[in-house]
Each structure stands twice: as C-alpha cells, then as structure tokens.
Design an enzyme around this catalytic site. Sequence first.
Site, mmCIF file in Angstrom:
data_model
loop_
_atom_site.group_PDB
_atom_site.id
_atom_site.type_symbol
_atom_site.label_atom_id
_atom_site.label_comp_id
_atom_site.label_asym_id
_atom_site.label_seq_id
_atom_site.Cartn_x
_atom_site.Cartn_y
_atom_site.Cartn_z
ATOM 1 N N VAL A 66 0.785 -1.080 -0.063
ATOM 2 C CA VAL A 66 -0.156 -0.031 0.029
ATOM 3 C C VAL A 66 0.702 1.346 -0.100
ATOM 4 O O VAL A 66 0.252 2.465 -0.277
ATOM 5 C CB VAL A 66 -0.993 0.098 1.127
ATOM 6 C CG1 VAL A 66 -1.958 -1.058 1.186
ATOM 7 C CG2 VAL A 66 -0.263 -0.013 2.616
ATOM 8 N N TYR A 158 2.121 6.291 15.322
ATOM 9 C CA TYR A 158 0.948 5.462 15.024
ATOM 10 C C TYR A 158 -0.259 6.123 15.506
ATOM 11 O O TYR A 158 -1.326 6.108 14.808
ATOM 12 C CB TYR A 158 1.125 4.196 15.920
ATOM 13 C CG TYR A 158 0.141 3.171 16.079
ATOM 14 C CD1 TYR A 158 0.013 2.260 14.862
ATOM 15 C CD2 TYR A 158 -1.113 3.182 16.863
ATOM 16 C CE1 TYR A 158 -1.032 1.399 14.650
ATOM 17 C CE2 TYR A 158 -1.882 2.057 16.847
ATOM 18 C CZ TYR A 158 -2.000 1.316 15.743
ATOM 19 O OH TYR A 158 -3.324 0.233 15.451
ATOM 20 N N THR A 193 -4.055 -10.379 18.687
ATOM 21 C CA THR A 193 -3.274 -10.532 17.741
ATOM 22 C C THR A 193 -1.654 -10.373 17.928
ATOM 23 O O THR A 193 -1.349 -10.000 19.013
ATOM 24 C CB THR A 193 -3.417 -9.860 16.538
ATOM 25 O OG1 THR A 193 -2.918 -8.512 16.823
ATOM 26 C CG2 THR A 193 -5.262 -9.685 16.285
HETATM 27 N N1 LIG Z 1 -3.997 -5.761 17.277
HETATM 28 C C1 LIG Z 1 -4.521 -4.598 17.727
HETATM 29 O O1 LIG Z 1 -4.490 -4.737 19.108
HETATM 30 C C2 LIG Z 1 -4.982 -3.450 17.090
HETATM 31 C C3 LIG Z 1 -5.701 -2.537 17.934
HETATM 32 C C4 LIG Z 1 -5.972 -1.250 17.256
HETATM 33 C C5 LIG Z 1 -6.037 -1.181 15.922
HETATM 34 N N2 LIG Z 1 -5.402 -2.295 15.224
HETATM 35 C C6 LIG Z 1 -5.285 -2.181 13.523
HETATM 36 O O2 LIG Z 1 -5.918 -3.008 13.119
HETATM 37 C C7 LIG Z 1 -5.148 -3.569 11.671
HETATM 38 C C8 LIG Z 1 -4.817 -4.793 11.638
HETATM 39 O O3 LIG Z 1 -4.229 -5.254 13.103
HETATM 40 P P1 LIG Z 1 -3.551 -6.756 13.122
HETATM 41 O O4 LIG Z 1 -3.335 -6.837 14.641
HETATM 42 O O5 LIG Z 1 -4.511 -7.782 12.353
HETATM 43 O O6 LIG Z 1 -2.077 -6.624 12.560
HETATM 44 P P2 LIG Z 1 -1.495 -7.658 11.389
HETATM 45 O O7 LIG Z 1 0.080 -7.345 11.326
HETATM 46 O O8 LIG Z 1 -1.809 -9.121 11.709
HETATM 47 O O9 LIG Z 1 -2.095 -7.400 10.051
HETATM 48 C C9 LIG Z 1 -1.571 -6.265 9.306
HETATM 49 C C10 LIG Z 1 -1.312 -6.684 7.956
HETATM 50 O O10 LIG Z 1 -0.901 -5.396 7.111
HETATM 51 C C11 LIG Z 1 0.075 -6.120 6.188
HETATM 52 N N3 LIG Z 1 0.865 -4.962 5.929
HETATM 53 C C12 LIG Z 1 1.764 -4.216 6.468
HETATM 54 N N4 LIG Z 1 2.290 -3.365 5.851
HETATM 55 C C13 LIG Z 1 1.740 -3.479 4.461
HETATM 56 C C14 LIG Z 1 1.676 -2.679 3.175
HETATM 57 N N5 LIG Z 1 2.867 -1.881 3.165
HETATM 58 N N6 LIG Z 1 0.935 -2.898 2.158
HETATM 59 C C15 LIG Z 1 0.274 -4.057 2.203
HETATM 60 N N7 LIG Z 1 -0.041 -4.609 3.417
HETATM 61 C C16 LIG Z 1 0.714 -4.466 4.571
HETATM 62 C C17 LIG Z 1 0.790 -7.052 7.075
HETATM 63 O O11 LIG Z 1 1.461 -7.804 6.220
HETATM 64 C C18 LIG Z 1 -0.197 -7.704 7.928
HETATM 65 O O12 LIG Z 1 -1.011 -8.932 7.234
HETATM 66 C C19 LIG Z 1 -4.249 -2.356 11.662
HETATM 67 O O13 LIG Z 1 -4.636 -1.115 11.108
HETATM 68 C C20 LIG Z 1 -4.061 -2.037 13.143
HETATM 69 O O14 LIG Z 1 -3.358 -0.865 13.179
HETATM 70 C C21 LIG Z 1 -4.920 -3.406 15.758
#
Ligand SMILES: NC(=O)c1ccc[n+]([C@@H]2O[C@H](COP(=O)([O-])OP(=O)(O)OC[C@H]3O[C@@H](n4cnc5c(N)ncnc54)[C@H](O)[C@@H]3O)[C@@H](O)[C@H]2O)c1
Length: 265
Positions: A66, A158, A193
């Site tokens: 992305v 972040y 996660t």
């Molecule tokens: N896990 C949490 O506690 C939490 C809390 C609040 C918000 N979020 C948000 O939820 C979303 C997912 O989190 P998650 O815990 O599933 O994380 P995750 O790391 O499992 O998922 C993120 C995915 O994005 C992909 N990614 C990273 N950089 C990329 C790029 N440049 N282009 C395309 N894909 C890319 C990664 O390969 C990964 O599969 C994120 O936006 C995160 O900020 C997560």
Amino acid sequence: MKSLALEGCVALVTGGGGEIGGAIARRFAMEGASVLVADISLAKAQLVAGDIERACGRAVARAMDVAVPEDCAESVEAAVAAFGKLTTLVNVAAAVTPNGNVEELSLEDWTKALTVNLTASFLTAKHAMPHMRANGGGSIINIASQLGQIGVMRRPAYSTTKAALIQLTKCLAVDYARDGIRANSLSPGSINTERSTSSWGSREEAQRMRGPAHLLGRLGEADEMAAGAVFLASDESSFMTGADLLLDGGYLAFKGEMALASVRS
Ligand SMILES: NC(=O)c1ccc[n+]([C@@H]2O[C@H](COP(=O)([O-])OP(=O)(O)OC[C@H]3O[C@@H](n4cnc5c(N)ncnc54)[C@H](O)[C@@H]3O)[C@@H](O)[C@H]2O)c1
C-alpha cells in the site's frame, strides 16, 4: 428466509492476510461477499483466500504494497477485473512502527507510518470512488484505533496516523454522501493478535497484563472486529456515515476513570 448480509458485495481488503484483515475477509465471504485479499505478503493473502475458497466462498489473493501508489490504483482495478465491480473498501494494512518520542523516532519511521497508515487509505479511496459512484454507492471502512483518540506515550507516529485516519474518514463521508457512498472508521481496542501481544512475550501474558485495562477484563478478538466490519459494510448500518465504531471493550471509558484515580491517589 434470512438473506446473507453482504450478498452482491465486492470488497477489497488491504492487509487482508493479517489477523484482523483475515478475519474480516473470511467473515465477508461467509456473508456472501466476493473478496480481493491484498497484502504485502502474498503468502498470507493466499492462505486467507484459500480458506475462503475451501469454504465455498469467492476470493482472489493479490500481492499489494500500500506504500506504492500504483499498487493502490492497480489493486482497485484488480478487484473490479476479478468480480465486475467494487462496492466495499476496507483499509486494514498498517506499518509496525517502533516506540519512541519525537527525539527517538526517525524521520523514516514517521514517514513510513504516514504513508502506510494514512496516505494509502487516501489513495485506495481515490481510486475506488469512481467505481462506487458507478454502482450507485458503496461503503468504505478504515481500521483506525482507540489510540487515535487519546495521547499515547511514545507512540506519536501510530496514534497520529490513526487520529488522522478517523478525520479522513469523516471528510470522505462529507464529500461522497450525495453519491450514496458511506465512510466509517472502526477503532479496535487491544486485540488478541501477534501485533499487539508479541511485546508481552506470550498471548497469555498479554491477556494477564493488558486485559484488565478494558472494562470487559480481556483483549478483544479479531472475529469481534470482523463482526463490526460486516455491520459497517452492510445495509444494517444504512443510516451511518462519518462515524467511528469504537470496539474497545470499554478501554477508553475505563481509561479516563483510571487516570482520575491515579490523580486522586
Ligand atoms: N491488534 C490490535 O490490538 C489493534 C488495535 C487497534 C488497531 N489495530 C489495527 O488493526 C489493523 C490490523 O491489525 P492486526 O493486529 O491484524 O495486525 P497484522 O500485522 O496481523 O495485520 C496487518 C497486515 O498488514 C499487512 N501489511 C503491512 N504493511 C503493508 C503494506 N505496506 N502493504 C500491504 N499490506 C501491509 C501485513 O502483512 C499484515 O498482514 C491495523 O490497521 C492495526 O493498526 C490493531
């Protein structure tokens, strides 16, 4: 007979190979959507798309960074080429940014967070809009964070990008309501996660240490975020746009009380 919530929908899910993105892609497919699962890791995207196909759903995996503007444009076109239209865009991909205050954080880390967490959602929306308008509407869901709503120690990149993503979402809602395109953000709390638990050593330890920071006494699950995303993508949320769906187990409500308690004591 009850119809599926997302029958006829075609969704692009960025970061679809991740834990929350994967849960959203799988659940969307279960609800009848066709899904382009896009991730910087093609292997992870293929795993999710494979699961969906084995469950008799419709999905295509795609490698997508992305941070590359052409990839944002081409992934939108790939969804349309695969399934004939695009009705739903879910921006999930986020960079992993090191912790640090502004003196400690490098410009490179700051810029990467902005590019992946914010600019990418601008770009995917930019390219999705003409397709959604042509369909007579659509739904955009930007995965933000509860940390986009408070000041967060040593996480300026972040939390600032997530706050800005919530604001971008409101602007999309304002500009495109007349086209029938709704835009909402979804803000998870701490979710069980790898991304949020790895720094604690194990998921069990993360539950023990972080769980009590939530009113419900535990971390959230990726499937609970997927349920919220289905709601935002479906007609069940037909009167909702420009809003943030906070799925944080009471974290923000509780955090205020905890801060007050520490001032009083
Ligand atoms: N896990 C949490 O506690 C939490 C809390 C609040 C918000 N979020 C948000 O939820 C979303 C997912 O989190 P998650 O815990 O599933 O994380 P995750 O790391 O499992 O998922 C993120 C995915 O994005 C992909 N990614 C990273 N950089 C990329 C790029 N440049 N282009 C395309 N894909 C890319 C990664 O390969 C990964 O599969 C994120 O936006 C995160 O900020 C997560």
